[in-house]
Design a protein around this motif. Sequence first.
Motif, PDB file in Angstrom:
ATOM      1  N   THR B 147     -12.229 -17.767  13.083  1.00 42.99           N
ATOM      2  CA  THR B 147     -13.391 -16.868  13.124  1.00 42.99           C
ATOM      3  C   THR B 147     -14.410 -17.355  14.145  1.00 42.99           C
ATOM      4  O   THR B 147     -14.982 -16.576  14.903  1.00 42.99           O
ATOM      5  N   LEU B 148     -14.616 -18.668  14.172  1.00 40.34           N
ATOM      6  CA  LEU B 148     -15.543 -19.240  15.159  1.00 40.34           C
ATOM      7  C   LEU B 148     -15.001 -19.060  16.569  1.00 40.34           C
ATOM      8  O   LEU B 148     -15.741 -18.709  17.485  1.00 40.34           O
ATOM      9  N   VAL B 150     -13.144 -16.769  17.806  1.00 44.20           N
ATOM     10  CA  VAL B 150     -13.284 -15.404  18.318  1.00 44.20           C
ATOM     11  C   VAL B 150     -14.660 -15.219  18.957  1.00 44.20           C
ATOM     12  O   VAL B 150     -14.822 -14.465  19.910  1.00 44.20           O
ATOM     13  N   ALA B 151     -15.655 -15.963  18.429  1.00 44.50           N
ATOM     14  CA  ALA B 151     -17.028 -15.760  18.894  1.00 44.50           C
ATOM     15  C   ALA B 151     -17.360 -16.546  20.167  1.00 44.50           C
ATOM     16  O   ALA B 151     -18.403 -16.325  20.753  1.00 44.50           O
ATOM     17  N   VAL B 152     -16.484 -17.467  20.569  1.00 49.36           N
ATOM     18  CA  VAL B 152     -16.800 -18.267  21.764  1.00 49.36           C
ATOM     19  C   VAL B 152     -16.128 -17.633  22.969  1.00 49.36           C
ATOM     20  O   VAL B 152     -14.906 -17.555  23.030  1.00 49.36           O
ATOM     21  N   PRO B 153     -16.893 -17.124  23.929  1.00 48.58           N
ATOM     22  CA  PRO B 153     -16.282 -16.433  25.062  1.00 48.58           C
ATOM     23  C   PRO B 153     -15.613 -17.384  26.036  1.00 48.58           C
ATOM     24  O   PRO B 153     -15.898 -18.587  26.048  1.00 48.58           O
ATOM     25  N   PHE B 155     -15.965 -17.927  29.193  1.00 43.19           N
ATOM     26  CA  PHE B 155     -16.701 -18.735  30.175  1.00 43.19           C
ATOM     27  C   PHE B 155     -17.416 -19.904  29.528  1.00 43.19           C
ATOM     28  O   PHE B 155     -17.602 -20.940  30.166  1.00 43.19           O
ATOM     29  N   LEU B 156     -17.749 -19.789  28.216  1.00 39.36           N
ATOM     30  CA  LEU B 156     -18.335 -20.957  27.546  1.00 39.36           C
ATOM     31  C   LEU B 156     -17.274 -22.022  27.313  1.00 39.36           C
ATOM     32  O   LEU B 156     -17.545 -23.224  27.451  1.00 39.36           O
ATOM     33  N   ARG B 220      -5.915 -14.111  14.438  1.00 43.04           N
ATOM     34  CA  ARG B 220      -6.588 -13.309  13.430  1.00 43.04           C
ATOM     35  C   ARG B 220      -5.830 -12.004  13.214  1.00 43.04           C
ATOM     36  O   ARG B 220      -5.609 -11.583  12.085  1.00 43.04           O
TER      37      ARG B 220
END
Lengths: 284, 336
Positions: B147-148, B150-153, B155-156, B220
């Motif tokens: 879940t985490l 999925v939230a990190v794009p 480029f980060l 997921r």
Amino acid sequence: MNHNQGTAPFMPLNLALGIIFAGTPLAMGLVSLLYTPFEPNLIIPDAVSAPITATHPLGGDYLGRDTLSRLMTGARITMTMAIMAIATATITAFALSTTAVAARNTTTPSHTAQLTHKTITFITNTLMGIPSLLLALAVVSILGGGIANTTIAITIMLVPGLTRIMQATLIQVYAEDYIKVAKTWGVSNINIALKHALPNATPNIIVAIPIYMSTAILVEAGLSYLGLGVAPPTPSWGIMLNQAIPYINQQPMAAIAPATTIITTILGLNLISDGLNQKLRGKK
Amino acid sequence: MLTMPTPTILIMTKLVKNTLDAILLLLGVSVVVFSLLYLTPGNALLIQVGVGSDRVLTESYQALFSLNTSPFIQYFEWLQGLLRGDFGVSYVYHAPVFTIVLHALGVTAVIASVAMVIAVSVSLPLGLYLGSNGSQVLRTPLTTAVTLGVAVPQFLWGILLLYLFGNVFSAFVPGLYVPLSSILPMAAAGSGSHNTIPALAYLFAPALALALPAIAILSRYTYNSVRELNAQPFMLALHCRGIGGWQLLRRHTLRNLLVGYTTFSGILLIDLLAGSVLVEYIFNIPGLGNTLVTGIHQRDTLLVQGAVLYVAFLVVVINKITDGLYYILNPKLRRS
């Protein structure tokens, strides 16, 4: 609907968590309208690559600007851009998809209606052929950077995807029996579209909106990071990252702060979408 | 009496229809790309000729790049060129756009395919594990990680990996580009020694930046589908017949799962190609993304047009291949 429990909770856990995660940056942005510890672009000689102190809770960046103040102002700018883009895009997509599907399902079929449907579908499909980030890049390359132009680029990028989702949902709704019944009763095309089809398509559309909003935030950050979006010294999150990366060894906090905020916001929006999905559509 | 069309004829009609659709779509994209960039204020020509310079010089330059005709004629000339594989000559590099873009695409393709291989080979087992019944100690931490993730794009991840490999592990020099042709000999020469890891890090760090979000999204998707699948009555029936383990996985779970999974990985592959713009910029890789960004910065219109059109072509091809695979993997579609 919820079959397992007698009483469904008012708010699923992920929806609550999501609202907290995505709401915090929003609140930060709102507070920045009234108060920031320092001027976001004020250069304070003492704060050059400053560590975390009581005066500068997130330290200072390479020029000596207070990171917390910039983060708060950045939240306001990024969030405003994302919300403006998603609102405009949703309204446009609503209009396009409703027209397209209503034209196909009209009680009085005509060539014009068919043509309208086909044109809208073709334009959507064509724009979907260009990956969203590239579409935004192309638009920014014409219009140039800046807050307004970047918002327009993000809006244009969001429209095709949203239109397609809404169109797919509306097509499903139009296949339902109650629409057929309404047609038999002689309800006008406009009333069928607005009073019967749209309300029943709303849950699916609402669930998609947080996801598209996270795309908007990511593309804004990405474009600004590339130096093509918002222009410095305006403190958007992408600009903050762009300016902090070369000095990451001296002042890691200036990069960690915007990065963490972006991740928290995206996580929050994803959780909101999951939660709404459970609540509105009863999906597990 | 009506004769039923044979399956071969059905497939052929479908193929022809799909190809025509794709061509029409690409024509649409070419109009969009052309008009988008035709509207660009200012261009590399003005910069080269110099603003306010001799009118004769400017006009001869315009004639050289045939910019003195109407936009419609320019579009059709450009389109004619495209059909011959001639995308025009880059204003800035003075080299054919086709060659520049093809070269850059090769660089991007290597990274994107390594990323895709990593993504599929990690997400499939991970998703199947998380979706399976039974209690596992690792389920909660792994689900949270997904879940985490999925939230990190992309480029980060790119920035993080650049920092980790470059500054913390000192595995490579940040911002230095080493082509694949040099990476492999370097890795082979230093096999077993200290040099293998740095050489491979040049390839794997950007690939990993693209792969990590894809792993999270695909895992997921996989575990959600497997859970839905396990709740189906036919799975219960299979359990009652004593079918389980490898046979159940291969014959039933995977076959049902792969239909959606393929479509989804097609979408993600397109996402990887687009996401490579940012990742290439971070790692300073001269791929398609970096070419595009440089092109935009230098107002090299023809190069940008070529690059965007190339990507659009790839998107259409990937979509059509996914559609085709969908048809092959899902027998229900073939029957109707």
